[in-house]
Design an enzyme around this catalytic site. Structure first.
Site, mmCIF file in Angstrom:
data_model
loop_
_atom_site.group_PDB
_atom_site.id
_atom_site.type_symbol
_atom_site.label_atom_id
_atom_site.label_comp_id
_atom_site.label_asym_id
_atom_site.label_seq_id
_atom_site.Cartn_x
_atom_site.Cartn_y
_atom_site.Cartn_z
ATOM 1 C CB SER A 143 14.221 4.474 20.601
ATOM 2 O OG SER A 143 13.305 4.239 19.560
ATOM 3 C CE1 TYR A 157 14.598 -0.895 20.835
ATOM 4 C CE2 TYR A 157 12.985 0.657 19.953
ATOM 5 C CZ TYR A 157 14.300 0.287 20.162
ATOM 6 O OH TYR A 157 15.314 1.088 19.704
#
Length: 253
Positions: A143, A157
């Protein structure tokens, strides 16, 4: 269909929707056969049908990647049905947004780490013997938050995806003697079910797009080129231990 990945079996976790489904169908167009794995078996089967429509073999399987024993069973089932994996894409992931000191965030923390980080580790380990035999390639989906912190209230996350970056590098070093390349892709903001606000929250969209040099969010299909490159022994034979951002230039700012 183009034959760059002809005869190679690609196992993709989280293949039931979004980025995983696009990667499955996209690599099938280049000749890969696919094991579509997802916690939702029905979604995995829908992806498998799309792969078959491209003229490639496909097998669907239900898999919670945070369960190591389940992963071992999936690896055995995959080999029995389709042969040894030559490409593994660790795409399965979940997200939570909320204040770090809130009860919901505290409750979500272990599950997010279990799926996003431990799941990536477990999935690679259970397919490792197959990947040794095929001298295969692993692609971990990271990410933007593998690299930077964002004002998105996503501590778990971000921590998990930062871990995926370092896990990618560590595995690249450890597995290179077996002929296995381990790399990653860091998607920017994509139009997937993980981002349901896209197209609905205009203020958030306007703020985000100002930060992206290309002036738009991405589409899942735009990850296929990077995955094809990293999966290919022809194109990326000496590429190991990197994570490629596919983010419209976000990290360049």
């Amino acid at each position: 269909m183009y034959p760059l990945l002809e005869g190679k079996l690609c196992v993709i976790t989280g293949a039931g929707q979004g980025n995983g489904r696009s990667l499955a169908v996209g690599l099938a167009k280049w000749g890969a056969d696919v094991v579509a794995a997802d916690i939702d078996r029905a979604n995995a089967e829908e992806t498998a049908e799309l792969v078959r429509a491209e003229g490639r073999r496909a097998h669907a399987v239900a898999w919670d990647v945070s369960d190591l024993d389940q992963g071992r069973r999936v690896a055995a089932e995959s080999a029995a049905a389709m042969g040894d994996a030559a490409i593994l894409i660790n795409n399965a992931g979940v997200i939570f947004r909320g204040d770090s000191d809130g009860e919901a965030a505290l409750k979500a923390w272990p599950r997010i780490l279990e799926i996003n980080l431990s799941g990536t580790y477990y999935a690679t380990v259970v397919f490792l013997e197959q990947l040794k035999r095929t001298r295969g390639a692993v692609i971990n989906i990271g990410s933007l938050q593998s690299f930077v912190g964002l004002a998105t209230k996503g501590a778990a996350y971000a921590s998990s995806k930062g871990g995926v970056l370092l896990l990618t590098k560590e595995m690249a070093v450890e597995f290179a003697p077996f002929g296995i390349r381990v790399n990653g892709i860091a998607p920017g903001t994509m139009t997937t079910p993980m981002n349901p606000w896209i197209g609905k929250d205009q203020a958030k969209m306007d703020m985000l797009v100002k930060r992206i040099p290309m002036g738009r969010v991405g589409a899942p299909d735009e990850l296929v080129g990077a995955a094809l490159f990293l999966a290919s022994d022809t194109l990326a034979s000496y590429v190991n231990g990197i994570m490629i951002p596919v983010d419209g230039g976000f990290l360049a700012m």
